[in-house]
Write a protein that holds these residues in place. Sequence first.
Motif, PDB file in Angstrom:
ATOM      1  N   VAL A 156      38.355  41.821  50.073  1.00  0.00           N
ATOM      2  CA  VAL A 156      38.423  40.362  49.917  1.00  0.00           C
ATOM      3  C   VAL A 156      39.864  39.971  50.200  1.00  0.00           C
ATOM      4  N   HIS A 157      40.065  39.086  51.196  1.00  0.00           N
ATOM      5  CA  HIS A 157      41.433  38.796  51.599  1.00  0.00           C
ATOM      6  C   HIS A 157      41.684  37.281  51.596  1.00  0.00           C
ATOM      7  N   SER A 158      42.622  36.860  50.732  1.00  0.00           N
ATOM      8  CA  SER A 158      43.085  35.454  50.669  1.00  0.00           C
ATOM      9  C   SER A 158      41.937  34.469  50.560  1.00  0.00           C
ATOM     10  N   VAL A 159      41.008  34.770  49.703  1.00  0.00           N
ATOM     11  CA  VAL A 159      39.810  33.923  49.577  1.00  0.00           C
ATOM     12  C   VAL A 159      40.034  32.808  48.562  1.00  0.00           C
ATOM     13  N   SER A 160      39.709  31.598  48.995  1.00  0.00           N
ATOM     14  CA  SER A 160      39.731  30.447  48.086  1.00  0.00           C
ATOM     15  C   SER A 160      38.363  29.787  48.122  1.00  0.00           C
ATOM     16  N   LYS A 161      38.010  29.223  46.990  1.00  0.00           N
ATOM     17  CA  LYS A 161      36.709  28.561  46.910  1.00  0.00           C
ATOM     18  C   LYS A 161      36.812  27.381  45.948  1.00  0.00           C
ATOM     19  N   SER A 162      36.282  26.261  46.375  1.00  0.00           N
ATOM     20  CA  SER A 162      36.249  25.107  45.473  1.00  0.00           C
ATOM     21  C   SER A 162      34.893  24.431  45.609  1.00  0.00           C
ATOM     22  N   TYR A 163      34.493  23.724  44.589  1.00  0.00           N
ATOM     23  CA  TYR A 163      33.242  22.965  44.603  1.00  0.00           C
ATOM     24  C   TYR A 163      33.569  21.491  44.545  1.00  0.00           C
TER      25      TYR A 163
ATOM     26  N   ILE B 253      35.165  14.599  43.493  1.00  0.00           N
ATOM     27  CA  ILE B 253      36.220  15.412  42.872  1.00  0.00           C
ATOM     28  C   ILE B 253      36.116  16.854  43.350  1.00  0.00           C
ATOM     29  N   GLU B 254      37.217  17.410  43.807  1.00  0.00           N
ATOM     30  CA  GLU B 254      37.241  18.801  44.231  1.00  0.00           C
ATOM     31  C   GLU B 254      37.668  19.674  43.056  1.00  0.00           C
ATOM     32  N   ILE B 255      36.807  20.663  42.768  1.00  0.00           N
ATOM     33  CA  ILE B 255      37.115  21.542  41.636  1.00  0.00           C
ATOM     34  C   ILE B 255      37.446  22.927  42.183  1.00  0.00           C
ATOM     35  N   PRO B 256      38.708  23.330  42.141  1.00  0.00           N
ATOM     36  CA  PRO B 256      39.056  24.671  42.633  1.00  0.00           C
ATOM     37  C   PRO B 256      38.526  25.746  41.679  1.00  0.00           C
ATOM     38  N   VAL B 257      37.913  26.782  42.249  1.00  0.00           N
ATOM     39  CA  VAL B 257      37.338  27.854  41.426  1.00  0.00           C
ATOM     40  C   VAL B 257      38.094  29.165  41.654  1.00  0.00           C
TER      41      VAL B 257
ATOM     42  N   SER C  84      36.240  31.092  34.769  1.00  0.00           N
ATOM     43  CA  SER C  84      37.393  31.719  35.422  1.00  0.00           C
ATOM     44  C   SER C  84      37.104  32.044  36.887  1.00  0.00           C
ATOM     45  N   GLY C  85      35.853  32.011  37.276  1.00  0.00           N
ATOM     46  CA  GLY C  85      35.500  32.229  38.688  1.00  0.00           C
ATOM     47  C   GLY C  85      34.949  33.601  38.990  1.00  0.00           C
ATOM     48  N   LYS C  86      34.628  34.389  37.933  1.00  0.00           N
ATOM     49  CA  LYS C  86      34.187  35.769  38.183  1.00  0.00           C
ATOM     50  C   LYS C  86      32.808  35.820  38.851  1.00  0.00           C
ATOM     51  N   THR C  87      31.885  34.956  38.407  1.00  0.00           N
ATOM     52  CA  THR C  87      30.564  34.950  39.031  1.00  0.00           C
ATOM     53  C   THR C  87      30.654  34.434  40.464  1.00  0.00           C
ATOM     54  N   THR C  88      31.544  33.460  40.681  1.00  0.00           N
ATOM     55  CA  THR C  88      31.729  32.946  42.050  1.00  0.00           C
ATOM     56  C   THR C  88      32.240  34.050  42.963  1.00  0.00           C
ATOM     57  N   LEU C  89      33.194  34.836  42.469  1.00  0.00           N
ATOM     58  CA  LEU C  89      33.729  35.948  43.273  1.00  0.00           C
ATOM     59  C   LEU C  89      32.617  36.961  43.573  1.00  0.00           C
TER      60      LEU C  89
ATOM     61  N   ALA D  29      33.118  50.922  33.036  1.00  0.00           N
ATOM     62  CA  ALA D  29      33.551  50.861  34.429  1.00  0.00           C
ATOM     63  C   ALA D  29      34.798  51.707  34.644  1.00  0.00           C
ATOM     64  N   HIS D  30      35.049  52.081  35.923  1.00  0.00           N
ATOM     65  CA  HIS D  30      36.279  52.836  36.219  1.00  0.00           C
ATOM     66  C   HIS D  30      37.482  51.923  36.158  1.00  0.00           C
ATOM     67  N   THR D  31      37.265  50.710  36.687  1.00  0.00           N
ATOM     68  CA  THR D  31      38.373  49.755  36.822  1.00  0.00           C
ATOM     69  C   THR D  31      37.931  48.408  36.271  1.00  0.00           C
ATOM     70  N   THR D  32      38.867  47.701  35.718  1.00  0.00           N
ATOM     71  CA  THR D  32      38.564  46.343  35.259  1.00  0.00           C
ATOM     72  C   THR D  32      39.578  45.382  35.862  1.00  0.00           C
ATOM     73  N   GLN D  33      39.076  44.307  36.430  1.00  0.00           N
ATOM     74  CA  GLN D  33      39.941  43.253  36.949  1.00  0.00           C
ATOM     75  C   GLN D  33      39.697  42.004  36.117  1.00  0.00           C
ATOM     76  N   HIS D  34      40.763  41.301  35.789  1.00  0.00           N
ATOM     77  CA  HIS D  34      40.655  40.089  34.981  1.00  0.00           C
ATOM     78  C   HIS D  34      40.910  38.861  35.827  1.00  0.00           C
ATOM     79  N   LEU D  35      40.086  37.896  35.630  1.00  0.00           N
ATOM     80  CA  LEU D  35      40.257  36.625  36.323  1.00  0.00           C
ATOM     81  C   LEU D  35      40.578  35.550  35.304  1.00  0.00           C
ATOM     82  N   GLU D  36      41.466  34.678  35.649  1.00  0.00           N
ATOM     83  CA  GLU D  36      41.752  33.545  34.780  1.00  0.00           C
ATOM     84  C   GLU D  36      42.131  32.361  35.649  1.00  0.00           C
ATOM     85  N   LYS D  37      41.453  31.276  35.427  1.00  0.00           N
ATOM     86  CA  LYS D  37      41.683  30.044  36.206  1.00  0.00           C
ATOM     87  C   LYS D  37      41.683  30.311  37.709  1.00  0.00           C
ATOM     88  N   GLY D  38      40.753  31.143  38.129  1.00  0.00           N
ATOM     89  CA  GLY D  38      40.566  31.365  39.564  1.00  0.00           C
ATOM     90  C   GLY D  38      41.550  32.317  40.194  1.00  0.00           C
TER      91      GLY D  38
END
Lengths: 387, 225
Positions: free
Chosen positions: B8-15, B20-24, B46-51, B212-221
């Motif tokens: 995943v490289h430089s991915v941005s997503k907003s709804y 109103i644009e909501i950045p995720v 935080s955007g984890k399901t979106t990712l 899991a082997h690895t855990t990544q944390h998401l916060e505010k996208g």
Amino acid sequence: MKLPKLIAKNLMRHKLRTALTMLGLAVAILAFGLLRTVVTAWYAGVDASASNRLITRDAVSFIFPLPYSYRDQIAKIPDVSEVSFATWFQGTYVDNRPDHFFPRMAVDAETIFDLYPEFLLPLNQLEAFKKERNSCVIGAKIANEFNLKIGDILTIQGDIFPGNWQFVIRGIYTPKDKTVDATQMFFHWTYLDEKLKQDAPYRAGNVGWYVIRIDNPEKAPAVSEAVDRLFENSSAKTKTETEKAFQQSFVSLSSAIITSLEIVSYVIIGIILLVLANTIIMSARERIREYAVLKTLGFTSKHIFFLVAGESLFISIIGGGIGLAFTFPVVAGFGAAFPTFFPVFNIAGSTLALAITFSIVVGGVASIFPAIRSANIKIVDGLRQIG
Amino acid sequence: MADAIVQVHSVSKSYHRDSIEIPVLQNITLDVPEGEFLALMGPSGSGKTTLLNLIAGIDRPNSGSINVAGTNIVQLNESALARWRSRNVGFVFQFYNLMPVLTAFENVELPLLLTHLSKKERKEHVETALNVVGLADRIHHYPKQLSGGQEQRVAIARAVVTDPTIIVADEPTGDLDKKSADEILLLMERLNSEFKKTIVMVTHDPRAAERAHTTQHLEKGELIQ
């Protein structure tokens, strides 16, 4: 398992809803078939008309008679091969109940069956009919309906021609095919005319209309014009037209009723289309989340469209098929209940084709909106739906 | 370290909600090596399901690229993306999402309807998948005849029956009691270790993330390192 099986399984999800929708379609197609058959029956006379027969009647109205003397003059017109005539007798058989009604006509016994080859009468019966002045020939449907047979006396109470009229049945004709009316009664015009000469001489010597056979149907306009020109300056002017146009003029008297029946038959289809569309919209809305899940698994929008439209088509085709299957016995029962009111009462091929077409079209059209909506649902939106 | 199967490289997503644009997600870059068992954690919103959805190809980013198993899925059209999903991704949802009118066997068979496998081959695949999740004796049961844990195991069988490249799981234990959740997590560990499946799992549950082997944390996208 294949997708059609999934469609079938979805149909069984709300058994009562599916069954009631199918029943609604069955009733709609049955009603459509029955109404269309009534309309077709109304036009039976028009459809059964021969292209080589012309009808000459009084120019003012059918109810005014024409002189018998016109016969020989018409016969001399070029391209006329034979002339016959008839007079509407009416009268009452047994009582005034509608189911005792059937057409009764005084005819030229020598020629009438030559002009109407679609009435099949055995030669010996025809000869017996011609020989006996107070004899009559009746259609097979009349014979069956009232249990009449050759040799029986048929008593008709006259109204247009008052008196107690008795006829000996000397022939029973059968129709050439199911489009031919087998509910008519024919007797000698000479028998009627002789009685009129005695009781009402001023009414004698007249016929109701002439039936003219021509060799070439393409000559119909020319012959019609020649006949009418011949009597242009006489006391009883004529109007000559093809038998089809003549029959059509009777049907047009009831055109408002027939048109109403036709409109109602299409309205019924429209209503059931809306009912089915409502059912499919409800079903599709309930399953938006499931369609989204199917899409995540790799099913395409086309697959989803097929699932929704297939369900709608399945309901409409099965419902329509059931309705069509029941149309046959219902039409048969209806025809049997009113044998003389609707002498020819059969499901026309065009009615069958329309019923089948509408069964399919209703299913297709009803599903268009929900199928497109379901197919185009975004997966993430669909997964958010509460199932 | 194995090659990244998910890039995943430089991915941005907003709804957009009305105007109103909501950045995720904002400028997310993430590599998931083949055979990895990755947990994505973070608070609600935080955007984890979106990712996860973007990696699985069921949603599209506004910008950036997502390369999964050698395919840049951002460039695929809808039907190509559907085909790609059927071959490469197995989904496990929080609420199982089984078809209620289909038996366990038929639910697991669903993804195979999109393949050219014969009926016999499909049967073999389905039975194998149901054996792996320990539900061989429940193949003719409908979802309503199964417990929550059993339903989720059927959903996992459906996810693995096509032998996908990656398995994505969105809160797979979120609707289960502790015992059932443990069974599901054990099963996922087994899929990862025994069958070498790459798994990306979204979870709120720290006990699930521990598997899991690895855990990544998401916060505010954004990914928190």
